[in-house]
Design an enzyme around this catalytic site. Structure first.
Site, short mmCIF file in Angstrom:
data_model
loop_
_atom_site.label_atom_id
_atom_site.label_comp_id
_atom_site.label_asym_id
_atom_site.label_seq_id
_atom_site.Cartn_x
_atom_site.Cartn_y
_atom_site.Cartn_z
N CYS B 64 0.82 -1.20 0.00
CA CYS B 64 0.00 0.00 0.00
C CYS B 64 0.86 1.26 0.00
O CYS B 64 0.46 2.30 -0.52
CB CYS B 64 -0.94 0.00 1.20
SG CYS B 64 -0.13 -0.41 2.74
N HIS B 447 -1.32 0.71 7.42
CA HIS B 447 -1.85 0.77 6.07
C HIS B 447 -1.73 2.19 5.56
O HIS B 447 -1.78 3.14 6.35
CB HIS B 447 -3.33 0.33 6.12
CG HIS B 447 -3.98 0.29 4.78
ND1 HIS B 447 -3.39 -0.32 3.70
CD2 HIS B 447 -5.18 0.76 4.35
CE1 HIS B 447 -4.20 -0.20 2.65
NE2 HIS B 447 -5.29 0.45 3.03
#
Lengths: 625, 779
Positions: B64, B447
């Protein structure tokens, strides 16, 4: 060996956005007395000491409105607007009414002598408001600041003045709202909790003591700050889901048994509340007039019935506390004609959706002005009750002659939105604070930016003048911000005459000359042609109104005389009282800072010395920039 | 370890539609458009510049960091343009490219694309191919770290969850499988730049406006050349940004150098592509040199966009000698303070600093380590200002990096206070256009997503495969603060003008006003009738309104103020025949911020789940059933967890409240008062526990999370790996810079063709990214 990361909670204490804050839900206010050097503010005139810290209880969410917390930190749902604790303060003793009482006029400077006159005028006007309403303004061809008498809002409209003349029939018996808030079965109000000894406390209240109204989350608390048990609320109102975002007390109708209090809500509703009799009226119910939340609300100066609410869609609406709601449809003229210019460029004029001069004054709203397309963050009336300063999220400061419903000036912040605004006690300067971390000082007469004050480490959320430390040439400004700090600034007229600023000032005075000419011109025309709002707004072209952003190199930078972290949470409100400074934060801490105890002798010297040093360093700062 | 939520295994995405919970998908009219599809419903012909392409990026397990940064760069308009245009292709090539938009697409691509696109976007069915064939499951064999785990059941069922939406996005496609490289067609050697260019070109060339990119090749090259990114660990997005920008610079320089040497050699048998490339390079170079602010050394367009100059002034306190040095930077790393603003962080960055003790300054004049004062100001302002908020700080006592959750506010517009006196255009206005957000409790896991302002579609949230329109105010949710897991990590500001700003604000306001005006008209009637009723059912009213008004307004509501008035008008013109779909979709639309939700946003918080694949008529009922069933299951599970967590939680709470005994009682009373509240509270407290205490993660039966243990094992690996880097960076910062070697590093080296040997990322980083450690902070 790993230390676990701090236990995270999703909804978080994100100030402002999150609902309900953390899990710390208390139902009682807590009063503490922190002391020590970290709770003292050292300024030129002496040391301000923290008297106490009153932590207002954050109410738990209403059972039916319990927010369902989305564990997804990226959830795209919008939370309703909420704000930190703000205060409305009132002293019931009659002569205490205006802080301008203490305004020092003995040091009047010859060059500016006419200015404080108009200031001194306003408290009297306040008392003789009833007669004033019927009188007429002789405004033709006279620049506003030179005029002694302020006309009442909407005085040219005979329809509007009718209820006004009715109201003061019996000055002792004021009109109360209709419904009892305790017995109310409205779903808007959840619970009302009066203090068990409310009537006794009311009787024991020192008329010179300060009542405060404070919002926190979905609660509104009425507090007696002069009481020995000030942590115990007089009355607490819990609303079902609406958050009270702003509130104001009418200074001219207060009496030992009457307070006119208005609140603006996140649901766009307005409540007119009379705390002594526990009566209330709900206005703009369910957003029937305007459905967007209310960011700021204030009674019109010297007016018993009318108040102004700033809706977040950029609309300013004048409501009458006595009038019923009616579905509002913009009144023809302006809406259609104002659209084209706003498409092409900036909307430089006030879009009058309903003029105060409208013949239809049976119901609310009294007047509707679309000021901006972006959110209005705050507004403030000038001390002479003629002008209105409005600041918006798109970073503009607008000076409006609200009596004539006319935009006079449009300034732009250095960058980012402007959050707060206030006027100097003499009405000559406007001070704003915003997302550029700056406190900016604007001159009304010269129509220019006077100085930028740099010192905050984050957005500036509230600014206020300390009228007890302002005189003819020196001004004390206080500001608080998201950086949890309180900053004090000394700003003096003297620094304007610095040689370096001369060129800037030259430029400014040219503007002011044209502006004055233009003002008197419109003065002449509008008194007759008021009803035709098209004409007045058309007579202003963007050139005069819009002011460009001043580059940094041309602007004086003012450093603070005091900067101190005064809370653990971002601050959101600041008030100067005769004996203290009061700050409040987004978590509901009200902190009272006692003024220095020193004799009055040093008080006269202190401001001048500090301001001298301030202006000296200001010039230094400016040359640095 | 993959995303923060760790519930969705990216590699398995394509397989899911076949086996998963979406069997009715084949009906091309049935699926509901996602908020993004709705936003794009009225879009005209696809533009050539790629400004109207909104592709998600597949996550291959902790990639990510890469996805979020590439998205930001893609929407950095000048950067994208340059990547596309360098090197210029011959007209012949362009002609060849025209009929087959993607020259080297893998063979299963087109059919996948058509079928799935048509299947999932009914509004576009008119224009796209009418081939509602079953989506061909893509083999994720090439994906690094991809494993076929059995389908998870629980999290995906929550239609609101990002996992579900990502899965849906993968299922919907089209998927651009970027496992090829196209660099030869424009004569460059395979590099990070070429694979980035390939990705950009593929996105632009594809006939769909939405889809998912699988950046296989890009990651392959990245991992081949940089050991740091080789593991499947959580990586630092800012490090990656810096590496990528430096790589692009290097690749481009290397190529131009190669070309010029070749052309100097007068080699006759140059390919046409190369010839073109030369000319393009030459033109680029000349263009840059003619630029007013461009320095003598031409270092290419990346510099032109991202590079600024810092002047560091060091005054030796012994000999009073002041030395000045200009340093180039591609991004600025600023230290954070609790409750501050970006403005203040930047000012702190340039505040005077004492170099003493361990940080003493080597004075050439006195010839030795001396105490000195140093300050760094910006001399040349970059066109794109990438601001790295240093949220990951090494703490001495813990011997590891820690995440700072400080609340740091950032405005939509910015000017820099910390410029030198002789700086050109010191009042330059910047606008915020992209935010990289880190979600997670620490630097070793979490994330990244990005929130990006697009040219004419407002702000969008890019979360790996998922792209979703968001309200402008959403950008402000990531200031950070105590216990706020999601906070801004990298901010991208680009230069703009006051006029542009005002124009935009005007447009935004007008669009909002227009919608409000319309709604107002309706609201007046409804609200008037319902004065007696409390506003508890406000949401119902609004929805009712929208429904009654047909889909035009419904869409407008769902999309928030993302589109301008133009867009709005178009929507109103959508055929009435489609209304049925849109009625049902309104539930769904609530996920996008409704403009008027101000009055009743609480209802929206709990908004009904998306029912993407059912037939419109049934969906409401089914969704309700599903919802209630789900609700029950969840509640049961929660109670289990509650019991466990409660004990712990209570202890903690009591300890915390020892001083507030009385309040504790009150609190209990308050809790008893409203059961709902309590449940809420517990959930709130206990959920995160869940997340962090590891093993309790019951929910993800399919998880690659594999419980807390493995997670911490991974972070221990990164511990071994990372602090070295960070330590080196912080401690040696000045040494690096002040040493003669630093000069080499800071001056552009067009000849450095050693394209990134794995052992020197540190050096390359310090080359352009200027962070600084403040020894003392101003109070």
């Amino acid at each position: 060996m790993f230390v676990l990361p701090p236990p995270p909670r999703y909804p978080a204490g994100a100030y402002g956005s999150a609902q309900g804050g953390g899990p710390l839900i208390e139902t009682n206010n807590i009063l503490t007395h922190p002391s020590g050097p970290e709770h003292q503010l050292v300024v030129g005139e002496g040391t301000y000491k923290l008297r106490d810290d009153l932590h207002l209880a954050t109410p738990p969410p209403h059972p039916s409105e319990a927010p369902v917390h989305n564990p997804n930190p990226l959830a795209t749902t919008i939370s309703p607007p909420t704000v930190g604790t703000k205060l409305s303060l009132v002293v019931l003793a009659p002569r205490q009414s205006s802080y301008l009482r203490l305004y020092r006029i003995e040091t009047t400077d010859s060059t500016r002598s006419q200015v404080p006159l108009s200031i001194r005028e306003s408290p009297y006007e306040g008392q003789s408001q009833a007669s004033d309403a019927g009188s007429h303004g002789n405004t033709n061809g006279v620049a506003p600041i030179e005029d002694m008498r302020t006309p009442a809002f909407g005085e040219g409209n005979p329809i509007l003045s009718l209820p006004n003349s009715k109201a003061p029939k019996d000055p002792l018996k004021q009109r109360k709202p209709k419904s009892n808030i305790i017995k109310s079965n409205s779903s808007f109000v959840s619970r009302v909790i009066p203090h068990e000894n409310l009537s006794r406390r009311l009787q024991e209240h020192n008329p010179n003591g300060v009542y405060a109204f404070a919002n926190i989350n979905r609660a509104l608390q009425w507090l007696d700050l002069s009481s020995p048990i000030k942590e115990e609320h007089m009355t607490k109102i819990l609303f079902t889901k609406a958050h009270c975002l702003c509130h104001d007390i009418n200074p001219i109708t207060k009496s030992p048994n009457h307070i006119d209090f208005v609140m603006g809500f996140s649901t766009s509703d307005v409540i007119w509340y009379e705390p002594m009799s526990q009566k209330y009226v709900r206005i703009n119910k369910n957003g029937v007039i305007n459905p967007s939340p209310i960011a700021h609300i204030q009674w019109l100066p010297n007016n018993e019935n009318l108040f102004l609410a700033a809706h977040m869609d950029g609309t300013l609406i004048v409501y009458d506390k006595e009038k019923e709601d009616a579905a509002f449809v913009a009144e023809d003229q302006s809406v259609s004609t104002e659209k084209p210019p706003s498409d092409t460029g900036r909307n430089v004029s006030l879009q009058i959706k309903k003029s105060v001069q409208s013949k239809n004054q049976k119901t609310n709203p009294v007047a509707v002005w679309k000021v901006s397309n972006s959110r209005i963050n705050a507004f403030s009336f000038s001390p002479d009750s003629r002008h209105l300063a409005v600041v918006t999220e798109d970073g503009s400061l607008r000076v409006i002659d609200y009596l004539k419903e006319q935009l006079l000036d449009l300034y732009t912040s250095y960058y980012g939105g402007i959050i707060c605004v206030c006027w100097s006690p003499d009405g000559r300067y406007i001070v704003t604070g915003g997302q550029d971390d700056l406190v900016s000082i604007w001159s009304l007469e010269d129509s220019m930016l006077v100085a930028r004050c740099q010192g905050h480490n984050s957005w500036v959320t509230a600014v206020a003048f300390d009228p007890w430390r302002c005189d003819e040439r020196n001004y004390r400004i206080g500001s608080v911000g998201e950086d949890c700090r309180l900053l004090l600034w000394d700003f003096s007229v003297g620094m304007l005459h610095r040689p370096r600023a001369a060129s800037v000032r030259q430029r400014g005075s040219v503007t002011s000359a044209t502006l004055k000419a233009q003002r008197s011109r419109t003065d002449g025309s509008t008194s007759r042609l008021r009803s035709n709002s098209n004409l007045t707004s058309a007579s202003l072209d963007g050139e005069d109104v819009i002011h460009p952003v001043e580059p940094r190199a041309r602007t004086a930078m003012l450093p603070p005389v005091m900067a101190k972290s005064v809370d653990e949470h971002p601050l959101c409100w600041l008030g100067f009282e005769e004996s203290c400074i009061i700050t409040s934060c987004k978590n509901g801490h009200l902190r009272t800072w006692d003024r220095p105890q020193e004799g009055s002798g040093s008080e006269d010297e202190a401001p001048s010395t500090t301001s001298a040093s301030a202006s000296a360093s200001a010039s230094a700062g400016a040359s640095n920039a | 370890m993959s995303s923060f939520f760790g519930r969705f295994k990216p590699g398995t995405g394509p397989a899911s539609p076949a086996s998963g919970s979406t069997p009715t998908k084949k009906d091309p009219n049935a699926p509901q458009p996602t908020p993004l599809e709705k936003l794009l419903a009225d879009a005209g012909p696809i533009r050539a510049d790629g400004s109207d392409k909104f592709f998600g990026f597949e996550n291959f397990g902790s990639t990510c960091y890469c996805n979020s940064i590439i998205q930001c760069l893609y929407y950095s308009v000048p950067f994208r343009d340059q990547v596309i245009n360098f090197p210029t292709r011959s007209p012949l090539e362009t002609l060849n490219r025209a009929p087959t938009p993607l020259p080297r697409l893998n063979t299963d691509m087109p059919s996948t694309a058509n079928g799935q696109n048509a299947a999932l976007s009914p509004s576009k069915a008119r224009t796209s191919m009418p081939s509602p064939n079953q989506p061909s499951p893509r083999k994720p064999a090439t994906t690094p770290g991809g494993t076929n785990t059995p389908q998870g059941t629980k999290p995906e069922d929550n239609k609101e969850s990002p996992e579900y939406k990502k899965k849906l996005a993968m299922a919907a496609g089209p998927i651009l499988n970027m496992d090829y490289e196209n660099s030869r067609s424009y004569g460059m050697a395979e590099s990070l730049f070429t694979s980035l260019k390939d990705i950009f070109e593929a996105i632009i060339a594809h006939r769909s406006r939405i889809g998912v990119v699988s950046p296989n090749k890009f990651l392959e090259i990245l991992r081949r050349e940089n050991e740091m990114f080789r593991t499947a660990m959580h990586q630092d997005a800012h490090e990656f940004l810096n590496l990528l920008l430096n790589e692009v610079v290097e690749n481009v320089e290397q190529f131009s150098k190669q070309l010029s040497s070749r052309s100097e050699a007068g080699n006759g048998n140059l390919e046409t592509g190369l010839a073109n490339a030369i000319s393009s390079v030459v033109s680029t170079v000349s263009a840059l040199e003619s630029g007013p602010t461009f320095s003598a050394t031409n270092t290419g367009w990346v510099h032109e966009l991202f590079e600024g100059t810092l002047t560091s002034e060091t005054r030796c306190l012994t000999c009073e000698n002041t030395s000045q040095r200009d340093e180039a930077f591609l991004d600025l790393s600023v230290d954070l303070e609790q409750h501050s603003s970006v403005t203040s962080c930047l000012r702190k960055f340039s505040e005077e600093e004492m170099l003493c003790e361990r940080n003493k300054f080597h004075c050439d004049n006195c010839g030795g380590l001396q105490e000195a004062e140093k300050r760094m100001k910006i001399k040349r302002l970059p066109r794109i200002l990438a601001l790295h908020l240093k949220r990951f700080k090494y703490t001495e006592d813990l011997q590891r990096l820690q995440k700072l959750f400080h609340r740091v506010v950032y405005p939509y517009y910015l000017r820099l206070f910390n410029t030198t006196d002789d700086a050109e255009d010191p009042d330059r206005l910047y606008e915020l256009y992209a935010v990289v957000v880190h979600i997670g409790g620490g630097p070793y896991h979490g994330h990244y997503v990005s929130i990006i302002k697009t040219q004419d579609r407002g702000w969008l949230l890019f979360d790996d495969e998922m792209v979703e329109p968001v309200d402008k105010s959403y950008v402000r949710n990531f200031f950070g603060g105590e216990n706020v897991l999601a906070c801004a990590y990298v901010l991208f500001y680009q230069e703009t003008t006051l006029e542009a700003m005002q124009k935009e604000q005007e447009a935004e306001g007008l669009a909002a006003a227009k919608r409000e005006f319309e709604s107002e008209k309706e609201a007046v009637g409804v609200a008037a009738k319902q004065n007696g009723i409390g506003n508890g059912n406000g949401n119902g009213n609004w929805n009712g309104n929208w429904n009654g008004n047909g889909n035009g307004n419904g869409n407008g509501n769902g999309n928030g103020n993302l589109q301008n008035g133009h867009h709005h008008l178009h929507q109103a013109a959508t055929p009435v025949a489609e209304d049925a779909d849109h009625f049902v979709n309104l539930d769904h639309a609530a996920t996008a911020p409704p403009l008027l939700a101000d009055q009743n946003p609480l209802e929206n918080t709990n908004s009904t789940p998306i029912v993407p694949v059912l037939k419109p008529k049934k969906s409401n009922i089914q969704s309700k059933k599903e919802r209630s069933r789900e609700e029950k299951e969840r509640k049961a599970a929660e109670k289990e967890l509650e019991k466990q967590a409660k004990q712990k939680w209570k202890e903690m709470e009591t300890r915390r409240r020892q001083n507030y005994k009385k309040q504790e009682d009150d609190y209990r009373a308050a809790l008893a008062l409203s059961k709902l509240t309590k449940a809420e509270e517990d959930k709130r407290i206990e959920k995160p526990h869940d997340e962090h205490a590891g093993g309790k993660d019951k929910e993800n039966g399919h998880g690659i999370m594999g419980g807390g243990l493995s997670r911490f094992r991974q972070s221990s690996m990164s511990l071994r790996h990372k602090p070295k880097f960070w330590l080196a960076k912080d401690k040696n910062e000045y040494d690096l810079r002040e040493s003669p070697n630093a000069k080499d590093l800071t001056t552009p080296r067009p000849e450095s063709g050693s394209s990134g040997t794995p052992d020197k990322p540190e050096k390359r980083k310090s080359r352009f990214s200027l962070g600084r450690k403040k020894s003392s902070l101003f109070q």
